[in-house]
Design an enzyme around this catalytic site. Sequence first.
Site, mmCIF file in Angstrom:
data_model
loop_
_atom_site.group_PDB
_atom_site.id
_atom_site.type_symbol
_atom_site.label_atom_id
_atom_site.label_comp_id
_atom_site.label_asym_id
_atom_site.label_seq_id
_atom_site.Cartn_x
_atom_site.Cartn_y
_atom_site.Cartn_z
ATOM 1 N N GLU A 220 4.522 -37.156 50.120
ATOM 2 C CA GLU A 220 4.877 -37.138 51.541
ATOM 3 C C GLU A 220 6.137 -36.334 51.883
ATOM 4 O OE1 GLU A 220 4.841 -40.979 53.394
ATOM 5 O OE2 GLU A 220 2.732 -41.329 52.918
ATOM 6 N N GLU A 322 -3.466 -42.553 50.233
ATOM 7 C CA GLU A 322 -2.901 -43.760 50.838
ATOM 8 C C GLU A 322 -3.594 -43.995 52.173
ATOM 9 O OE1 GLU A 322 1.313 -44.149 51.251
ATOM 10 O OE2 GLU A 322 1.751 -43.183 49.328
#
Length: 392
Positions: A220, A322
């Site tokens: 991320e 995710e």
Amino acid sequence: MKVTRLAVLNTLATLTVAWLPTTDKTITSSNGTDLFKASHGKIRGVNLGSQFVFEPWIATKAWSELGCEGQESEFDCVMKLGQDAANKAFAKHWDSWITKEDIKEIRSYGLNTIRIPVGYWMNEDLIYHDSEYFPHGGFAYLEKLCGWASDAGLYIIIDLHGAPGAQVAKNAFTGQFADTPGFYVDFQYQRALEFLEWMTIKVHTLHNFRNVGMLEVVNEPVQNPQVTTTLRSNYYPNAFHSIRKVEGALSIDRKDYLHIQMMDGAWGAGDPHEHLTDDYYAAYDNHRYLKWDPRVEVSKDSYIKTSCNDNVATNWPAIIGEWSLGVPDNVQETADWKPYSNLDFYQKWFAAQVQNYEQHQGWIFWTWKTQLDEYRWSYRGTYLSGFWQTSS
């Protein structure tokens, strides 16, 4: 897309194995069982959140028991406790949060993959001991955990979740609560590359890591292509070079190379493929949380429709590494969204996401378990709660 309650169970029953092991090589459990035999070839897994990079919201009680109450991140907690006390406290956590029984349970639920978030400080030689504060000793527990998972026949992705300098600001998943993201400079990239080289050596030379088939080079990054320009032009190509250099030095056969994973272009940090000259065994990752997407209307119909039609990846092959059933904080405990009185909706939403993500290479739920095991964030909780029942 029409989503029925039974679709969830049907999907889980028919798609039970990972694509990489069957595509590239066969892996088996210690008793010779091939979890990937006769599969439809989709990754279906869970993240082991808060094992090696603790996010306090996942388990506030365990965080307090470590002595970390009131602290934002591992960095802050270690600085508070002192190195020796922190090492002892975190060793107890590593030994108890994810156990061999957890691995057996994961396998028993028909899953085939685990994603393990780690920080660069797992390699303690990379820590600036005069200015950085992280627990020491985690690698032995990582090795043991990978051994259990390999024995069980699970595929393993190791994810550089916490990058040097922190890839985003004020987020515990980086291991620290930095005021600004400090990762996007050459000397921090170099530290991350050294971590990847070190991890590659461990994977290819230690038996317990035999089912590790993928390294994710950073989790991320900032969702701003202007900020991440050098991530794409410098770090990603050099990550490939560093990992392949080690594999070449170790005379690893190309079919046994690690897959190298970057965040997909849909994540919002730019096209990871932009500057790659070698994309052999490249893979991509996207994370999808409608909870934090202001473009999506907060309604049940909107969530189902969005998840059915979501364009979740622009690169190939992509894994949705995710996702969850989490909804915005301001509605999550209201009558229309409470988990145990809205089971029908959450089952349908789960099915909508799975069916979409399995149009790509599969999915990895965030996370395996939480302190309360509330099923919107705990895959284990879906079984403990009766989520899979087929009638009201």
